[in-house]
Design an enzyme around this catalytic site. Sequence first.
Site, mmCIF file in Angstrom:
data_model
loop_
_atom_site.group_PDB
_atom_site.id
_atom_site.type_symbol
_atom_site.label_atom_id
_atom_site.label_comp_id
_atom_site.label_asym_id
_atom_site.label_seq_id
_atom_site.Cartn_x
_atom_site.Cartn_y
_atom_site.Cartn_z
ATOM 1 C CG HIS A 215 38.110 42.760 41.404
ATOM 2 N ND1 HIS A 215 37.306 43.307 40.317
ATOM 3 C CD2 HIS A 215 38.881 43.737 41.445
ATOM 4 C CE1 HIS A 215 37.712 44.537 40.115
ATOM 5 N NE2 HIS A 215 38.919 44.664 40.972
ATOM 6 C CG ASP A 216 34.798 41.126 39.048
ATOM 7 O OD1 ASP A 216 33.801 40.203 39.344
ATOM 8 O OD2 ASP A 216 35.085 41.995 39.659
ATOM 9 N N GLY B 183 41.926 43.564 37.632
ATOM 10 C CA GLY B 183 40.505 43.036 37.586
ATOM 11 C C GLY B 183 39.809 42.935 36.217
#
Length: 262
Positions: A121-122, A139
């Site tokens: 994520h991200d 992440g």
Amino acid sequence: MAEIHPTAIVADGARLGANVSIGPFSIIGADVVLEDDVAVHGHALVDGHTTIGARTTVYSYAAIGGPPQDTSYRGEPTEVIIGADCIIREQVTIHRGTARGRGKTVVGNKCFLMIGCHVAHDCVVGNEVVMVNSATLGGHTEIGEHAILGGLSAIQQHCRIGAHAFIGGLSGITTDVIPFVSAIGDRAEIGGLNIVGLKRRGFDRPTIHALRAAYKAVFEGGGTREDRVARVADAYADVPAVLMIVDFIRAGGDRPLCMPRD
């Protein structure tokens, strides 16, 4: 018109460009956008608010757009954005962003993600990045353009890998790696400039010499890191590649850097 295998599931609301193909038993979610000429092979999953750029190919058993592995996530409509002309091989996983992060996970154009790679994520992955089998991004990591991540390498969350850097196979990255260098090791250290990569991408001899001198000055000169970087910026103000290193270090503030071997 899209070519959709009879066993594939394409949810109402999914937007498919011209000449999209979707293989057997694949699943395309309602908030997915597949741009022109995207090919999704059999048994792949594309879900969530995911956009895949033109001419990208997704191979079997890849899972794109799934929820982030983050305990703060509460179902927010975060995104995955993948650029054009990418190759995403079997069993790759790319998770959408978090509300407390960027809100999106981004993969640039012409990236090659080999079997079993993970983009958490991200993350932001630049253009023309290569991730070899089972390379893993934690992440919020950032990968600069033209970087190569060797097989089974692992990048710790929030770390940054500079443009044109090379990360050796089985390496563990826990600090930021500046552009144009090679890093390798269980807790990776810099082994020097990525000379092979620089030559392949057409950097001329004067630029490579300037990068070598700047690299040495950043890590071996006297004074604080800020002082050394300032001296390099002044001395090589007319060498854009060197200024990429300067900008990378300054953008990271006080973040620790991956250091050269003793």
